[in-house]
Design a protein around this motif. Sequence first.
Motif, mmCIF file in Angstrom:
data_model
loop_
_atom_site.group_PDB
_atom_site.id
_atom_site.type_symbol
_atom_site.label_atom_id
_atom_site.label_comp_id
_atom_site.label_asym_id
_atom_site.label_seq_id
_atom_site.Cartn_x
_atom_site.Cartn_y
_atom_site.Cartn_z
ATOM 1 N N PRO A 143 0.804 -1.231 0.000
ATOM 2 C CA PRO A 143 0.000 0.000 0.000
ATOM 3 C C PRO A 143 0.835 1.279 0.000
ATOM 4 C CG PRO A 143 0.002 -1.012 2.171
ATOM 5 C CD PRO A 143 0.673 -1.978 1.249
ATOM 6 N N GLN A 144 2.100 1.153 0.400
ATOM 7 C CA GLN A 144 2.977 2.320 0.441
ATOM 8 C C GLN A 144 3.472 2.731 -0.941
ATOM 9 O OE1 GLN A 144 3.862 -0.753 1.209
ATOM 10 N NE2 GLN A 144 5.745 -1.115 0.052
ATOM 11 N N SER A 145 3.312 1.847 -1.930
ATOM 12 C CA SER A 145 3.795 2.125 -3.280
ATOM 13 C C SER A 145 2.687 2.784 -4.099
ATOM 14 C CB SER A 145 4.265 0.840 -3.964
ATOM 15 O OG SER A 145 4.622 1.101 -5.301
ATOM 16 N N LEU A 146 2.774 4.101 -4.240
ATOM 17 C CA LEU A 146 1.787 4.850 -5.019
ATOM 18 C C LEU A 146 1.789 4.404 -6.481
ATOM 19 C CD1 LEU A 146 -0.312 7.125 -4.871
ATOM 20 C CD2 LEU A 146 1.516 8.740 -5.438
ATOM 21 N N ILE A 147 2.978 4.058 -6.980
ATOM 22 C CA ILE A 147 3.100 3.598 -8.374
ATOM 23 C C ILE A 147 2.243 2.352 -8.610
ATOM 24 C CG2 ILE A 147 4.693 2.500 -10.011
ATOM 25 C CD1 ILE A 147 6.870 4.387 -8.963
ATOM 26 N N LYS A 157 -1.162 -6.299 -27.312
ATOM 27 C CA LYS A 157 -0.339 -7.495 -27.081
ATOM 28 C C LYS A 157 0.940 -7.155 -26.310
ATOM 29 C CE LYS A 157 -2.160 -10.008 -31.042
ATOM 30 N NZ LYS A 157 -1.927 -10.536 -32.389
ATOM 31 N N TRP A 158 1.552 -6.010 -26.649
ATOM 32 C CA TRP A 158 2.734 -5.570 -25.903
ATOM 33 C C TRP A 158 2.364 -5.227 -24.460
ATOM 34 C CZ3 TRP A 158 7.617 -6.344 -26.569
ATOM 35 C CH2 TRP A 158 8.136 -6.523 -27.855
ATOM 36 N N LYS A 159 1.204 -4.610 -24.305
ATOM 37 C CA LYS A 159 0.723 -4.276 -22.951
ATOM 38 C C LYS A 159 0.583 -5.539 -22.118
ATOM 39 C CE LYS A 159 -3.346 -4.472 -21.976
ATOM 40 N NZ LYS A 159 -4.255 -5.451 -21.289
ATOM 41 N N THR A 160 -0.005 -6.572 -22.716
ATOM 42 C CA THR A 160 -0.193 -7.836 -22.009
ATOM 43 C C THR A 160 1.147 -8.468 -21.637
ATOM 44 O OG1 THR A 160 -2.282 -8.225 -23.166
ATOM 45 C CG2 THR A 160 -1.215 -10.142 -22.179
ATOM 46 N N THR A 161 2.120 -8.402 -22.550
ATOM 47 C CA THR A 161 3.446 -8.977 -22.294
ATOM 48 C C THR A 161 4.118 -8.296 -21.101
ATOM 49 O OG1 THR A 161 3.719 -9.507 -24.642
ATOM 50 C CG2 THR A 161 5.716 -9.429 -23.298
ATOM 51 N N PHE A 162 4.150 -6.960 -21.110
ATOM 52 C CA PHE A 162 4.756 -6.228 -19.994
ATOM 53 C C PHE A 162 3.982 -6.452 -18.704
ATOM 54 C CE2 PHE A 162 7.017 -3.714 -23.231
ATOM 55 C CZ PHE A 162 8.252 -3.595 -22.622
ATOM 56 N N GLN A 163 2.676 -6.489 -18.812
ATOM 57 C CA GLN A 163 1.816 -6.660 -17.646
ATOM 58 C C GLN A 163 2.054 -8.001 -16.961
ATOM 59 O OE1 GLN A 163 -2.517 -5.313 -17.784
ATOM 60 N NE2 GLN A 163 -2.712 -7.509 -18.080
ATOM 61 N N MET A 164 2.074 -9.066 -17.752
ATOM 62 C CA MET A 164 2.261 -10.405 -17.180
ATOM 63 C C MET A 164 3.648 -10.548 -16.561
ATOM 64 S SD MET A 164 -0.677 -11.735 -17.747
ATOM 65 C CE MET A 164 -0.840 -13.501 -17.821
ATOM 66 N N GLY A 165 4.670 -10.028 -17.252
ATOM 67 C CA GLY A 165 6.028 -10.095 -16.704
ATOM 68 C C GLY A 165 6.155 -9.291 -15.427
ATOM 69 N N ALA A 166 5.558 -8.107 -15.416
ATOM 70 C CA ALA A 166 5.624 -7.234 -14.236
ATOM 71 C C ALA A 166 4.928 -7.876 -13.041
ATOM 72 C CB ALA A 166 4.991 -5.882 -14.550
ATOM 73 N N ILE A 167 3.747 -8.443 -13.269
ATOM 74 C CA ILE A 167 3.006 -9.073 -12.168
ATOM 75 C C ILE A 167 3.799 -10.240 -11.591
ATOM 76 C CG2 ILE A 167 0.947 -10.430 -11.620
ATOM 77 C CD1 ILE A 167 -0.604 -8.620 -13.569
ATOM 78 N N GLY A 168 4.403 -11.046 -12.468
ATOM 79 C CA GLY A 168 5.230 -12.159 -11.995
ATOM 80 C C GLY A 168 6.371 -11.685 -11.113
ATOM 81 N N CYS A 169 7.039 -10.608 -11.537
ATOM 82 C CA CYS A 169 8.149 -10.044 -10.752
ATOM 83 C C CYS A 169 7.664 -9.493 -9.415
ATOM 84 C CB CYS A 169 8.843 -8.930 -11.533
ATOM 85 S SG CYS A 169 9.815 -9.504 -12.944
ATOM 86 N N GLU A 214 8.132 -3.119 -10.959
ATOM 87 C CA GLU A 214 7.536 -1.777 -10.917
ATOM 88 C C GLU A 214 7.708 -1.053 -12.255
ATOM 89 O OE1 GLU A 214 7.293 0.201 -6.575
ATOM 90 O OE2 GLU A 214 9.340 -0.054 -7.323
ATOM 91 N N ILE A 215 8.914 -1.143 -12.814
ATOM 92 C CA ILE A 215 9.179 -0.500 -14.112
ATOM 93 C C ILE A 215 8.298 -1.121 -15.202
ATOM 94 C CG2 ILE A 215 10.911 -0.167 -15.929
ATOM 95 C CD1 ILE A 215 13.011 -0.062 -13.609
ATOM 96 N N GLY A 216 8.201 -2.452 -15.177
ATOM 97 C CA GLY A 216 7.352 -3.146 -16.151
ATOM 98 C C GLY A 216 5.885 -2.755 -16.009
ATOM 99 N N ILE A 219 5.305 0.694 -17.543
ATOM 100 C CA ILE A 219 5.235 0.586 -19.004
ATOM 101 C C ILE A 219 3.887 -0.001 -19.420
ATOM 102 C CG2 ILE A 219 6.223 -0.525 -21.046
ATOM 103 C CD1 ILE A 219 8.952 -0.442 -19.563
ATOM 104 N N ALA A 220 3.439 -1.051 -18.692
ATOM 105 C CA ALA A 220 2.155 -1.683 -19.002
ATOM 106 C C ALA A 220 1.008 -0.696 -18.826
ATOM 107 C CB ALA A 220 1.940 -2.902 -18.101
ATOM 108 N N ALA A 221 1.058 0.118 -17.763
ATOM 109 C CA ALA A 221 0.005 1.108 -17.514
ATOM 110 C C ALA A 221 -0.012 2.176 -18.603
ATOM 111 C CB ALA A 221 0.182 1.742 -16.142
ATOM 112 N N ALA A 222 1.185 2.598 -19.048
ATOM 113 C CA ALA A 222 1.280 3.602 -20.115
ATOM 114 C C ALA A 222 0.708 3.041 -21.421
ATOM 115 C CB ALA A 222 2.729 4.026 -20.311
ATOM 116 N N LEU A 223 1.060 1.798 -21.744
ATOM 117 C CA LEU A 223 0.524 1.152 -22.940
ATOM 118 C C LEU A 223 -0.985 0.922 -22.814
ATOM 119 C CD1 LEU A 223 3.334 -1.477 -23.672
ATOM 120 C CD2 LEU A 223 2.819 0.570 -25.011
ATOM 121 N N THR A 224 -1.414 0.661 -21.579
ATOM 122 C CA THR A 224 -2.837 0.478 -21.292
ATOM 123 C C THR A 224 -3.630 1.731 -21.643
ATOM 124 O OG1 THR A 224 -2.608 -1.199 -19.570
ATOM 125 C CG2 THR A 224 -4.480 0.265 -19.374
ATOM 126 N N LEU A 225 -3.134 2.882 -21.187
ATOM 127 C CA LEU A 225 -3.807 4.157 -21.483
ATOM 128 C C LEU A 225 -3.791 4.440 -22.979
ATOM 129 C CD1 LEU A 225 -2.545 6.434 -18.575
ATOM 130 C CD2 LEU A 225 -4.873 5.622 -18.944
#
Length: 196
Positions: free
Chosen positions: A93-97, A135-147, A164-166, A169-175
């Motif tokens: 919860p402390q991570s605003l990102i 598709k790129w959004k999904t790739t970054f999203q899945m990798g980020a969640i795993g990390c 967090e970085i992934g 990127i996923a959120a930016a691609l999402t928007l």
Amino acid sequence: MMNLPNLLTLFRIFIIPIFVLLALLDMQSTCFGVPVKNILLCALFALAGITDYFDGYLARKLNVSSPFGAFLDPVADKLIVAVALIIIAVDNPQSLIIVLCTIIIICREITISALREWMASLGRRNSVAVSWIGKWKTTFQMGAIGCLLFKSHFFGLPIFLIGEIGLIIAAALTLYSMVDYLILAYQSEKNHHKES
């Protein structure tokens, strides 16, 4: 209707309660300095990702694609991703990102699902088909969640920071993809009125 690809899709839905229960368990044991709970959560999410790939691949390979499978597959994906993101956000919860990215991604999924449903009701579902950005959004999203589920350093690698970085990127691609879908839907609706 209960062919192998659809069973794999259903499997992703059925593991969600196990996923949540595992996240709620108070496990203190570690393996090579990494909490066992983190390893299991990451492995379970990775398994969901693998079945996501194979259900689509097998449906095409075995020529058993169905409307039920086409409906269920994205639902299963969105459910497991939303649950994983909520678990990560609650755990950090402390991570605003993480909190902001979680809100952005979940809100986008709801918006695009509603948009696709609306376009399908008009007979123009293909106007908002999955793009390469999605598709790129999904790739970054899945990798980020795993990390982020793994969380701990691994062989000196800052896995959580990479996650967090992934996720950013996923959120930016999402928007970006959401705006892209909305523009396509608007243009499709505009062209439809012109043709009418």
